[in-house]
Design a protein around this motif. Sequence first.
Motif, PDB file in Angstrom:
ATOM      1  N   SER A   1      -8.229  -2.068   2.773  1.00 50.52           N
ATOM      2  CA  SER A   1      -8.781  -0.916   3.509  1.00 50.52           C
ATOM      3  C   SER A   1     -10.210  -0.560   3.056  1.00 50.52           C
ATOM      4  O   SER A   1     -10.852   0.269   3.664  1.00 50.52           O
ATOM      5  N   ASP A   2     -10.696  -1.208   1.989  1.00 47.23           N
ATOM      6  CA  ASP A   2     -12.050  -0.903   1.513  1.00 47.23           C
ATOM      7  C   ASP A   2     -13.136  -1.571   2.363  1.00 47.23           C
ATOM      8  O   ASP A   2     -14.288  -1.208   2.286  1.00 47.23           O
ATOM      9  N   ASP A   3     -12.736  -2.589   3.158  1.00 49.11           N
ATOM     10  CA  ASP A   3     -13.745  -3.333   3.931  1.00 49.11           C
ATOM     11  C   ASP A   3     -14.585  -2.450   4.853  1.00 49.11           C
ATOM     12  O   ASP A   3     -14.067  -1.602   5.545  1.00 49.11           O
TER      13      ASP A   3
ATOM     14  N   MET B   1       9.454  -2.522  -5.709  1.00 45.91           N
ATOM     15  CA  MET B   1       8.409  -3.369  -6.282  1.00 45.91           C
ATOM     16  C   MET B   1       7.624  -4.043  -5.161  1.00 45.91           C
ATOM     17  O   MET B   1       6.416  -4.169  -5.229  1.00 45.91           O
ATOM     18  N   ALA B   2       8.320  -4.445  -4.089  1.00 46.18           N
ATOM     19  CA  ALA B   2       7.647  -5.073  -2.957  1.00 46.18           C
ATOM     20  C   ALA B   2       6.713  -4.080  -2.277  1.00 46.18           C
ATOM     21  O   ALA B   2       5.569  -4.399  -1.964  1.00 46.18           O
ATOM     22  N   SER B   3       7.179  -2.834  -2.089  1.00 44.57           N
ATOM     23  CA  SER B   3       6.322  -1.864  -1.405  1.00 44.57           C
ATOM     24  C   SER B   3       5.135  -1.474  -2.292  1.00 44.57           C
ATOM     25  O   SER B   3       4.036  -1.275  -1.796  1.00 44.57           O
TER      26      SER B   3
ATOM     27  N   TYR C   1      -2.117  -4.336  -1.962  1.00 42.30           N
ATOM     28  CA  TYR C   1      -2.839  -5.146  -0.981  1.00 42.30           C
ATOM     29  C   TYR C   1      -3.486  -4.290   0.088  1.00 42.30           C
ATOM     30  O   TYR C   1      -4.616  -4.511   0.484  1.00 42.30           O
ATOM     31  N   ALA C   2      -2.753  -3.271   0.548  1.00 40.55           N
ATOM     32  CA  ALA C   2      -3.271  -2.383   1.586  1.00 40.55           C
ATOM     33  C   ALA C   2      -4.525  -1.671   1.075  1.00 40.55           C
ATOM     34  O   ALA C   2      -5.526  -1.577   1.775  1.00 40.55           O
ATOM     35  N   ASP C   3      -4.479  -1.206  -0.187  1.00 40.27           N
ATOM     36  CA  ASP C   3      -5.626  -0.537  -0.788  1.00 40.27           C
ATOM     37  C   ASP C   3      -6.829  -1.469  -0.850  1.00 40.27           C
ATOM     38  O   ASP C   3      -7.948  -1.074  -0.592  1.00 40.27           O
TER      39      ASP C   3
END
Length: 187
Positions: free
Chosen positions: A185-187, A172-174, A180-182
Amino acid sequence: SREESYPLPQAINVIAAGRLEPVKGFRKLIAAWPGVLERFPAAHLTIFGDGSEKTGLLEQAKQLGCSESITLAGYLNNLMPVLEQADLLVISSEREGFPYILVEALMAQCPVVSTPVAGCVEILPSEAISKDHSARALSTVISAALSAPEELRRSEQPAFDYARTHLTLEAMASDTLEVYADQTSDD
Protein backbone atom coordinates in the motif's frame (compact mmCIF):
# COMPACT_ATOMS: atom_id res chain seq x y z
CA SER A 1 -11.35 -41.44 10.01
CA ARG A 2 -11.15 -40.17 13.57
CA GLU A 3 -7.62 -39.72 15.00
CA GLU A 4 -6.85 -42.38 17.56
CA SER A 5 -6.16 -40.75 20.89
CA TYR A 6 -3.53 -42.20 23.18
CA PRO A 7 -5.10 -43.43 26.45
CA LEU A 8 -3.29 -41.72 29.34
CA PRO A 9 -3.14 -43.72 32.61
CA GLN A 10 -5.27 -42.98 35.68
CA ALA A 11 -2.69 -40.70 37.28
CA ILE A 12 -1.48 -37.13 37.52
CA ASN A 13 -0.47 -36.96 33.86
CA VAL A 14 2.66 -35.06 32.94
CA ILE A 15 3.60 -35.25 29.29
CA ALA A 16 6.51 -34.23 27.10
CA ALA A 17 6.96 -34.53 23.35
CA GLY A 18 9.70 -34.22 20.78
CA ARG A 19 12.45 -36.09 19.00
CA LEU A 20 14.27 -38.39 21.42
CA GLU A 21 17.56 -36.58 20.82
CA PRO A 22 19.97 -34.95 23.31
CA VAL A 23 18.91 -31.35 22.51
CA LYS A 24 15.38 -32.07 23.80
CA GLY A 25 16.69 -32.65 27.34
CA PHE A 26 14.73 -35.84 28.07
CA ARG A 27 17.65 -37.32 30.07
CA LYS A 28 17.39 -34.33 32.43
CA LEU A 29 13.63 -34.75 32.60
CA ILE A 30 13.95 -38.42 33.57
CA ALA A 31 16.67 -37.52 36.09
CA ALA A 32 14.22 -34.96 37.56
CA TRP A 33 11.39 -37.49 37.82
CA PRO A 34 12.30 -39.26 41.11
CA GLY A 35 12.20 -35.84 42.82
CA VAL A 36 8.69 -35.28 41.45
CA LEU A 37 7.56 -38.77 42.57
CA GLU A 38 8.74 -38.09 46.13
CA ARG A 39 6.06 -35.41 46.40
CA PHE A 40 3.57 -36.84 43.89
CA PRO A 41 3.70 -40.65 43.96
CA ALA A 42 0.63 -40.76 41.67
CA ALA A 43 2.36 -38.81 38.91
CA HIS A 44 3.04 -40.46 35.55
CA LEU A 45 5.33 -39.13 32.82
CA THR A 46 4.51 -39.96 29.20
CA ILE A 47 7.02 -38.90 26.56
CA PHE A 48 5.85 -38.85 22.93
CA GLY A 49 8.41 -39.12 20.13
CA ASP A 50 10.99 -41.35 18.54
CA GLY A 51 14.73 -41.05 18.19
CA SER A 52 18.21 -42.34 18.93
CA GLU A 53 17.93 -41.95 22.71
CA LYS A 54 14.95 -44.26 23.22
CA THR A 55 16.88 -47.27 24.57
CA GLY A 56 19.11 -45.10 26.74
CA LEU A 57 16.13 -43.27 28.24
CA LEU A 58 14.37 -46.55 29.10
CA GLU A 59 17.59 -47.81 30.68
CA GLN A 60 17.99 -44.58 32.67
CA ALA A 61 14.41 -44.82 34.01
CA LYS A 62 15.08 -48.42 35.07
CA GLN A 63 18.34 -47.47 36.84
CA LEU A 64 16.56 -44.66 38.70
CA GLY A 65 13.85 -47.10 39.76
CA CYS A 66 11.06 -45.10 38.19
CA SER A 67 10.34 -47.04 34.99
CA GLU A 68 6.88 -47.94 36.34
CA SER A 69 5.89 -44.28 36.22
CA ILE A 70 7.45 -43.34 32.87
CA THR A 71 6.11 -44.36 29.46
CA LEU A 72 7.87 -43.74 26.16
CA ALA A 73 4.80 -43.76 23.95
CA GLY A 74 6.42 -43.36 20.54
CA TYR A 75 5.41 -40.82 17.94
CA LEU A 76 1.80 -39.65 17.89
CA ASN A 77 0.60 -37.71 14.88
CA ASN A 78 -2.02 -35.65 16.70
CA LEU A 79 -1.21 -34.62 20.26
CA MET A 80 -4.25 -32.34 20.75
CA PRO A 81 -6.51 -35.00 22.38
CA VAL A 82 -3.65 -35.93 24.76
CA LEU A 83 -2.90 -32.30 25.60
CA GLU A 84 -6.57 -31.73 26.36
CA GLN A 85 -6.52 -34.43 29.06
CA ALA A 86 -2.98 -33.97 30.43
CA ASP A 87 -2.36 -32.12 33.70
CA LEU A 88 0.93 -30.58 32.58
CA LEU A 89 3.27 -30.37 29.60
CA VAL A 90 7.01 -30.13 30.26
CA ILE A 91 9.42 -28.65 27.71
CA SER A 92 12.89 -29.77 28.82
CA SER A 93 14.92 -28.62 25.80
CA GLU A 94 18.50 -27.38 25.99
CA ARG A 95 17.62 -24.85 23.27
CA GLU A 96 14.67 -24.15 20.98
CA GLY A 97 13.73 -21.89 18.11
CA PHE A 98 10.06 -21.63 18.97
CA PRO A 99 8.63 -24.94 20.18
CA TYR A 100 5.52 -25.88 18.19
CA ILE A 101 4.42 -28.12 21.09
CA LEU A 102 4.12 -24.92 23.18
CA VAL A 103 1.57 -23.54 20.70
CA GLU A 104 -0.38 -26.82 20.71
CA ALA A 105 -0.43 -27.01 24.52
CA LEU A 106 -1.61 -23.41 24.89
CA MET A 107 -4.34 -24.00 22.28
CA ALA A 108 -5.47 -27.05 24.29
CA GLN A 109 -5.30 -24.94 27.50
CA CYS A 110 -2.82 -27.43 28.95
CA PRO A 111 -0.53 -25.77 31.51
CA VAL A 112 3.16 -25.74 30.54
CA VAL A 113 6.44 -25.55 32.43
CA SER A 114 9.72 -25.20 30.61
CA THR A 115 13.46 -24.80 30.78
CA PRO A 116 14.55 -21.23 29.95
CA VAL A 117 14.36 -21.52 26.13
CA ALA A 118 13.21 -19.13 23.40
CA GLY A 119 9.47 -18.86 22.91
CA CYS A 120 8.67 -20.18 26.38
CA VAL A 121 10.52 -17.40 28.22
CA GLU A 122 8.62 -14.75 26.23
CA ILE A 123 5.14 -16.27 26.55
CA LEU A 124 4.97 -18.11 29.87
CA PRO A 125 4.85 -16.54 33.36
CA SER A 126 8.18 -16.61 35.21
CA GLU A 127 7.00 -19.24 37.72
CA ALA A 128 6.55 -21.67 34.79
CA ILE A 129 10.24 -21.42 33.81
CA SER A 130 12.90 -23.49 35.60
CA LYS A 131 15.77 -21.42 36.96
CA ASP A 132 18.29 -23.32 34.80
CA HIS A 133 18.62 -26.52 32.76
CA SER A 134 19.49 -28.82 35.68
CA ALA A 135 17.43 -31.87 36.68
CA ARG A 136 16.97 -30.30 40.12
CA ALA A 137 15.53 -27.08 38.68
CA LEU A 138 13.19 -29.09 36.42
CA SER A 139 12.05 -31.22 39.34
CA THR A 140 11.35 -28.05 41.35
CA VAL A 141 9.30 -26.31 38.64
CA ILE A 142 7.27 -29.48 37.89
CA SER A 143 6.55 -30.10 41.60
CA ALA A 144 5.54 -26.47 42.12
CA ALA A 145 3.17 -26.69 39.14
CA LEU A 146 1.59 -29.90 40.40
CA SER A 147 1.18 -28.54 43.92
CA ALA A 148 -0.76 -25.47 42.71
CA PRO A 149 -2.39 -26.46 39.41
CA GLU A 150 -5.20 -23.90 39.57
CA GLU A 151 -2.79 -21.04 40.27
CA LEU A 152 -0.60 -22.09 37.33
CA ARG A 153 -3.65 -22.30 35.07
CA ARG A 154 -4.72 -18.80 36.17
CA SER A 155 -1.28 -17.34 35.62
CA GLU A 156 -1.12 -18.94 32.15
CA GLN A 157 -4.57 -17.73 31.08
CA PRO A 158 -3.05 -14.73 29.22
CA ALA A 159 -0.79 -17.19 27.35
CA PHE A 160 -3.80 -19.37 26.45
CA ASP A 161 -5.61 -16.26 25.18
CA TYR A 162 -2.54 -15.07 23.27
CA ALA A 163 -2.21 -18.47 21.56
CA ARG A 164 -5.85 -18.42 20.48
CA THR A 165 -5.64 -14.90 19.09
CA HIS A 166 -2.09 -14.84 17.66
CA LEU A 167 -0.71 -18.34 17.26
CA THR A 168 -3.36 -20.15 15.23
CA LEU A 169 -2.44 -20.82 11.61
CA GLU A 170 -5.25 -18.48 10.57
CA ALA A 171 -3.95 -15.68 12.80
CA MET A 172 -0.35 -16.17 11.66
CA ALA A 173 -1.50 -16.20 8.02
CA SER A 174 -3.53 -13.01 8.44
CA ASP A 175 -0.60 -11.30 10.24
CA THR A 176 1.60 -12.26 7.29
CA LEU A 177 -0.98 -10.94 4.82
CA GLU A 178 -1.19 -7.67 6.75
CA VAL A 179 2.59 -7.29 6.46
CA TYR A 180 2.34 -7.79 2.70
CA ALA A 181 -0.64 -5.45 2.47
CA ASP A 182 1.31 -2.77 4.38
CA GLN A 183 4.28 -3.14 2.05
CA THR A 184 2.20 -2.90 -1.12
CA SER A 185 0.00 0.00 0.00
CA ASP A 186 3.04 2.32 0.17
CA ASP A 187 3.36 2.47 -3.64
